[in-house]
Design an enzyme around this catalytic site. Structure first.
Site, PDB file in Angstrom:
ATOM      1  N   PHE A 225       1.017  -1.290   0.078  1.00 34.11           N
ATOM      2  CA  PHE A 225       0.063   0.240   0.270  1.00 34.11           C
ATOM      3  C   PHE A 225       0.372   1.349  -0.052  1.00 34.11           C
ATOM      4  O   PHE A 225       0.231   2.437   0.816  1.00 34.11           O
ATOM      5  CB  PHE A 225      -1.193  -0.271   1.446  1.00 34.11           C
ATOM      6  CG  PHE A 225      -1.733  -1.417   1.268  1.00 34.11           C
ATOM      7  CD1 PHE A 225      -3.152  -1.797  -0.168  1.00 34.11           C
ATOM      8  CD2 PHE A 225      -1.376  -2.671   2.058  1.00 34.11           C
ATOM      9  CE1 PHE A 225      -3.668  -2.829   0.233  1.00 34.11           C
ATOM     10  CE2 PHE A 225      -2.264  -3.158   2.297  1.00 34.11           C
ATOM     11  CZ  PHE A 225      -3.284  -3.582   1.227  1.00 34.11           C
ATOM     12  N   ILE A 451       2.455  -7.287  -5.731  1.00 32.04           N
ATOM     13  CA  ILE A 451       2.446  -7.552  -4.546  1.00 32.04           C
ATOM     14  C   ILE A 451       1.416  -8.094  -3.567  1.00 32.04           C
ATOM     15  O   ILE A 451       1.030  -7.293  -2.691  1.00 32.04           O
ATOM     16  CB  ILE A 451       2.783  -5.632  -2.946  1.00 32.04           C
ATOM     17  CG1 ILE A 451       1.727  -4.916  -3.845  1.00 32.04           C
ATOM     18  CG2 ILE A 451       3.873  -5.510  -4.383  1.00 32.04           C
ATOM     19  CD1 ILE A 451       2.088  -3.135  -3.772  1.00 32.04           C
ATOM     20  N   THR A 453      -0.793  -7.400  -6.402  1.00 41.04           N
ATOM     21  CA  THR A 453      -2.276  -6.580  -7.151  1.00 41.04           C
ATOM     22  C   THR A 453      -2.757  -7.635  -8.292  1.00 41.04           C
ATOM     23  O   THR A 453      -3.690  -7.547  -8.706  1.00 41.04           O
ATOM     24  CB  THR A 453      -1.186  -5.410  -8.121  1.00 41.04           C
ATOM     25  OG1 THR A 453       0.089  -5.970  -7.893  1.00 41.04           O
ATOM     26  CG2 THR A 453      -0.979  -4.377  -6.045  1.00 41.04           C
ATOM     27  N   ARG A 572      -8.345   1.025 -20.538  1.00 39.05           N
ATOM     28  CA  ARG A 572      -8.283  -0.601 -20.429  1.00 39.05           C
ATOM     29  C   ARG A 572      -7.959  -1.054 -19.772  1.00 39.05           C
ATOM     30  O   ARG A 572      -6.885  -0.922 -18.972  1.00 39.05           O
ATOM     31  CB  ARG A 572      -7.743  -1.008 -21.920  1.00 39.05           C
ATOM     32  CG  ARG A 572      -7.827  -2.359 -22.576  1.00 39.05           C
ATOM     33  CD  ARG A 572      -7.185  -2.915 -23.281  1.00 39.05           C
ATOM     34  NE  ARG A 572      -6.804  -4.413 -22.936  1.00 39.05           N
ATOM     35  CZ  ARG A 572      -6.053  -5.361 -23.174  1.00 39.05           C
ATOM     36  NH1 ARG A 572      -4.888  -4.879 -24.252  1.00 39.05           N
ATOM     37  NH2 ARG A 572      -5.888  -6.554 -23.414  1.00 39.05           N
ATOM     38  N   ILE A 573      -8.850  -2.059 -19.479  1.00 38.85           N
ATOM     39  CA  ILE A 573      -9.072  -3.256 -18.194  1.00 38.85           C
ATOM     40  C   ILE A 573      -7.950  -4.171 -18.121  1.00 38.85           C
ATOM     41  O   ILE A 573      -8.766  -4.865 -19.198  1.00 38.85           O
ATOM     42  CB  ILE A 573     -10.308  -3.118 -17.041  1.00 38.85           C
ATOM     43  CG1 ILE A 573     -10.576  -1.852 -16.525  1.00 38.85           C
ATOM     44  CG2 ILE A 573      -9.511  -3.943 -15.834  1.00 38.85           C
ATOM     45  CD1 ILE A 573     -10.279  -1.168 -15.511  1.00 38.85           C
ATOM     46  N   ASN A 575      -7.355  -7.203 -16.807  1.00 45.01           N
ATOM     47  CA  ASN A 575      -7.564  -8.621 -16.391  1.00 45.01           C
ATOM     48  C   ASN A 575      -8.629  -8.483 -15.057  1.00 45.01           C
ATOM     49  O   ASN A 575      -8.372  -7.901 -14.284  1.00 45.01           O
ATOM     50  CB  ASN A 575      -6.320  -8.855 -15.649  1.00 45.01           C
ATOM     51  CG  ASN A 575      -6.924 -10.517 -15.105  1.00 45.01           C
ATOM     52  OD1 ASN A 575      -7.508 -11.397 -15.958  1.00 45.01           O
ATOM     53  ND2 ASN A 575      -5.882 -11.189 -13.954  1.00 45.01           N
ATOM     54  N   GLN A 582      -9.004  -4.701  -7.279  1.00 44.14           N
ATOM     55  CA  GLN A 582      -8.278  -3.271  -7.368  1.00 44.14           C
ATOM     56  C   GLN A 582      -9.271  -2.468  -6.379  1.00 44.14           C
ATOM     57  O   GLN A 582      -8.862  -1.434  -5.252  1.00 44.14           O
ATOM     58  CB  GLN A 582      -7.196  -3.408  -8.032  1.00 44.14           C
ATOM     59  CG  GLN A 582      -6.003  -4.081  -8.130  1.00 44.14           C
ATOM     60  CD  GLN A 582      -4.624  -3.447  -6.864  1.00 44.14           C
ATOM     61  OE1 GLN A 582      -4.222  -2.888  -6.016  1.00 44.14           O
ATOM     62  NE2 GLN A 582      -5.131  -4.740  -5.915  1.00 44.14           N
ATOM     63  N   GLY A 648      -4.735   0.895  -8.941  1.00 45.46           N
ATOM     64  CA  GLY A 648      -4.706   0.455  -7.823  1.00 45.46           C
ATOM     65  C   GLY A 648      -4.736   1.711  -6.290  1.00 45.46           C
ATOM     66  O   GLY A 648      -5.127   1.087  -5.579  1.00 45.46           O
ATOM     67  N   GLU A 649      -4.849   2.612  -6.933  1.00 44.36           N
ATOM     68  CA  GLU A 649      -5.521   3.469  -6.094  1.00 44.36           C
ATOM     69  C   GLU A 649      -6.941   4.365  -5.843  1.00 44.36           C
ATOM     70  O   GLU A 649      -7.349   4.827  -5.276  1.00 44.36           O
ATOM     71  CB  GLU A 649      -3.758   4.712  -5.849  1.00 44.36           C
ATOM     72  CG  GLU A 649      -2.556   3.801  -5.219  1.00 44.36           C
ATOM     73  CD  GLU A 649      -1.620   4.571  -5.775  1.00 44.36           C
ATOM     74  OE1 GLU A 649      -1.316   5.264  -4.811  1.00 44.36           O
ATOM     75  OE2 GLU A 649      -0.791   4.196  -6.646  1.00 44.36           O
TER      76      GLU A 649
HETATM   77 MO1  MOS Z   1       1.769   3.810  -3.912  1.00 45.97          MO
HETATM   78  S1  MOS Z   1       1.019   4.695  -1.582  1.00 45.97           S
HETATM   79  O1  MOS Z   1       2.124   4.785  -4.835  1.00 45.97           O
HETATM   80  O2  MOS Z   1       2.546   2.615  -3.189  1.00 45.97           O
END
Ligand code: MOS
Length: 685
Positions: A225, A451, A453, A572-573, A575, A582, A648-649
């Site tokens: 994270f 990690i 993801t 584009r996604i 997977n 995520q 991811g965020e």
């Molecule tokens: Mo993310 S908080 O940019 O590893």
């Protein structure tokens, strides 16, 4: 749709995490944390620790070897007598067993000349200053037009201050290092890290080695994270100790020690001023942010950065002020900057919607823009409005009674809220190789990080697609600094950046393949440095919309998020199955941010009081009821060969605001200090 390639390895325990690497004759490290919040170490009494059978070494500022580089104050471990914050590593014991190491660490006596630490974060601190820049190389302040005057002249005004607390990353796997010095003087680190290549560079610098003399191995990482996006003191300490005892040293930071030593999200105080005309069209936006950093290193979070790109307004200002306190240095935590910043902006937008009597979805649509407001750049793609509309339709937003406390079911008040999301679409340079093996399989190598993801899977999918090969014939190697160098798994840049290198390497390989593959195989490589450099000027961001429904118990003030929907436009996604995880994971962290997560500073001792999962609450399965993430088909030719933005965020960005806005709709109470606990919702009980 492809399930996680290493899924079977993980559920059968075959996937190795850092601590699990078998070492010959390993020793174990236990670290000692500063008991003073500020001051000097007067003496370290190691006698009783050393007497314990099995103790191999005791390290402290009194005997630690000097490091070649001390430029990063957080990593200059045991290099001086100065204590910069409570909980800082001040000594370490290495022993034959972990139990012995811990017992010896307990017996160590450190004497301090202690001073009262200054740890109280506040917006009137005399030490507040403007940093030269904030993270991601952004300017600390921006201003256009005459924001203050325009705000005062506006028909509808919202002037509100929000606070967000310090929050701690709690990856399942703690920060872990197994350090091993080889006979040729090189160093191997089995490490829980988000970036093998950057970790390698940093550790090489600290120990005065060439980059090639450090190898970082991290094929599986149990979450990060952001907390594992930069090396933390555990890596330095373990490597130092391993050299000292001439044996491999294992160090997994205990959960309780992570709260001071592995980073956290800065607390913020954010004043938002929104001025609009009677139709809700923004005339002025002012976003002033106050944050903390430490005395050993500046970390200035870019919390107002999303305000620079979200909404049209002719008059605008953003500022960041930072104060150096006697605290650990804040660091990255999922969408650093955007997460606290969009909580404040999107809560204020809801307050503006209420003040102007405009539906909050409609208010955002009205203030949409086709150019990035401050830079004037065109967006490579911006589908915020489509996300809002799609979400409103799916969620059943139409016909919502805007009046607070308008829905009640027995002893529960119900409400709904909306908030927008955004996150930059970044592209970092890197390298990859692709190799055709004589048996008809392919091996693709890149020092990317998975990690948890699903990065490994997404990259394999891209490689198979580019090579026009079955996925089963592609072997993907990641998580090792001896592979072609890659950027860190940070800033949601992984799939876009590594994917570009993988696609380019696979394209190059296809060009070289004609007929049968020779016994030694055929290999091609790619370096995307030039491609990244010549990108056209566009504002590149992903967008999204969160919709939340909450139920608030009128007696206890308990808030349950009964429904949550996120709609995202992120290119584009690659997977869907891992992408959905995520988004849902980010939204779940948003529930934690809205309702639970808060690191409480003890102002007398100068330390975070809660430091385990019993006292630092994150959402458990029972807290996550009905949560859904969907995405729009978005085609964007200005990004990278895949047309992908990061995912991811963005799932956490805005999520807490949607929940807070729903709580206001349910109860009529506007809690402006996160988290929204029963005590804050029912202050008079
Ligand atoms: Mo993310 S908080 O940019 O590893």
């Amino acid at each position: 749709m492809t399930y996680r390639l290493e899924g079977r390895e993980k559920v059968t325990g075959q996937a190795r995490y850092a601590y699990e690497y078998p070492m010959e004759d390993p020793a174990y490290l236990a670290a000692v944390q500063a008991e003073a919040g500020r001051g000097e170490i007067v003496s370290v009494d190691t006698a009783s620790a050393r007497r314990l059978p099995g103790v191999l070494a005791v390290l402290s500022c009194e005997n630690a070897p000097p490091l070649a580089s001390r430029s990063n104050g957080e990593l200059a471990v045991l290099q001086s007598r100065t204590v910069s914050y409570r909980g800082q590593f001040v000594a370490a014991v290495v022993a034959e067993t972990l139990e012995t190491a811990r017992e010896a660490a307990r017996l160590l006596r450190v004497e301090y000349a202690a001073e009262a630490p200054d740890v109280r974060f506040r917006d009137d601190h005399s030490g507040l200053y403007r940093p030269d820049e904030v993270n991601a190389g952004l300017p600390a302040d921006t201003e256009q037009g005459a924001p203050e005057a325009a705000f005062s002249d506006s028909d509808v005004q919202v002037d509100v201050t929000y606070t967000t607390p310090a929050e701690h990353n709690n990856p399942m796997e703690p920060h872990t290092t197994v350090a091993h010095w080889n006979e040729d003087g090189s160093l191997t680190l089995y490490e829980s890290t988000q970036g093998a290549s950057s970790h390698q560079r940093t550790l090489a610098r600290i120990f005065g080695l060439d980059r090639e003399q450090v190898r970082v191995v991290s094929p599986h990482v149990g979450g990060g994270f952001g907390a594992k996006g930069t090396p933390r003191p555990n890596a330095v300490l373990a490597a130092m100790a391993a050299r000292e005892v001439g044996r491999p040293v294992k160090f997994a930071v205990p959960r309780q020690q992570m709260y001071a030593t592995t980073g956290y999200r800065t607390p913020t105080i954010q004043r938002l001023r929104l001025g609009a005309d009677a139709d809700g069209r923004l005339n002025a936006i002012v976003h002033d942010v106050v944050e903390q950093t430490s005395t050993v290193r500046e970390f200035a979070e870019q919390a107002a950065s999303p305000t620079r790109i979200m909404y049209r307004a002719p008059h605008r200002r953003t500022t960041h002020r930072v104060v150096r306190l006697d605290v650990p240095t804040p660091s990255w935590m999922r969408a650093p900057g955007e997460t606290p910043g969009m909580y404040a902006l999107e809560s204020a937008m809801d307050e503006l919607a209420v003040a102007a009597g405009i539906d909050p979805v409609e208010l955002r649509v009205r203030n949409d823009t086709d150019r990035e407001p401050e830079s004037g750049l065109p967006f490579s793609s911006r589908n915020l409005v489509a996300c809002l509309r799609e979400g409103a339709g799916r969620f059943g937003w139409a016909g919502r009674d805007p009046a607070p406390r308008s829905r009640r079911a027995g002893r529960r008040l119900l409400g709904t809220g909306v908030a927008a999301a955004t996150y930059p679409a970044r592209l970092n340079p890197g390298r990859a190789t692709a190799r055709a093996e004589p048996d008809g399989t392919f091996t693709v190598r890149i020092a990317a990080a998975d990690i948890g993801t699903g990065a490994r899977t997404a990259l394999a999918v891209l490689a198979a697609e580019t090579l026009k090969a079955d996925l089963g014939r592609v072997r993907m190697e990641v998580g090792d600094s001896s592979l072609p160098a890659a950027s860190v798994a940070g800033g949601s840049s992984g799939t876009a950046s590594w994917g570009t290198a993988v696609v380019r390497a696979c394209e190059a390989l296809r060009e070289r393949l004609n007929g049968s593959v020779p016994p030694e195989g055929v290999e091609a490589s790619a370096d995307t440095a030039d491609e990244v450099k010549v990108q056209e000027e566009y504002a590149r961001h992903a967008f999204g919309a969160h919709f939340a429904e909450v139920e608030v118990d009128i007696d206890t003030g308990e808030v349950r998020v009964s429904r949550m929907l996120g709609v995202f436009a992120a290119g584009r996604i690659i997977n869907p199955v891992t992408a959905r995880s995520q988004f849902v994971g980010g939204m779940t962290m948003g529930i934690g941010m809205a309702l639970m997560e808060e690191s409480v500073m003890d102002e007398r001792f100068g330390d975070y009081l809660n430091r385990d999962l019993a006292q630092y609450h994150v959402p458990a399965c029972a807290d996550v009821l009905d949560i859904e993430a969907v995405w729009l088909e978005e085609s964007d030719p200005h990004l990278n060969p895949m047309g992908a933005k990061g995912i991811g965020e963005i799932g956490i960005v805005g999520a807490a605001a949607a929940i807070g806005n729903a709580v206001h709709h349910a109860t009529g109470v506007r809690v402006r200090d996160l988290p929204i606990t029963p005590a804050r919702l029912l202050p008079d009980r």
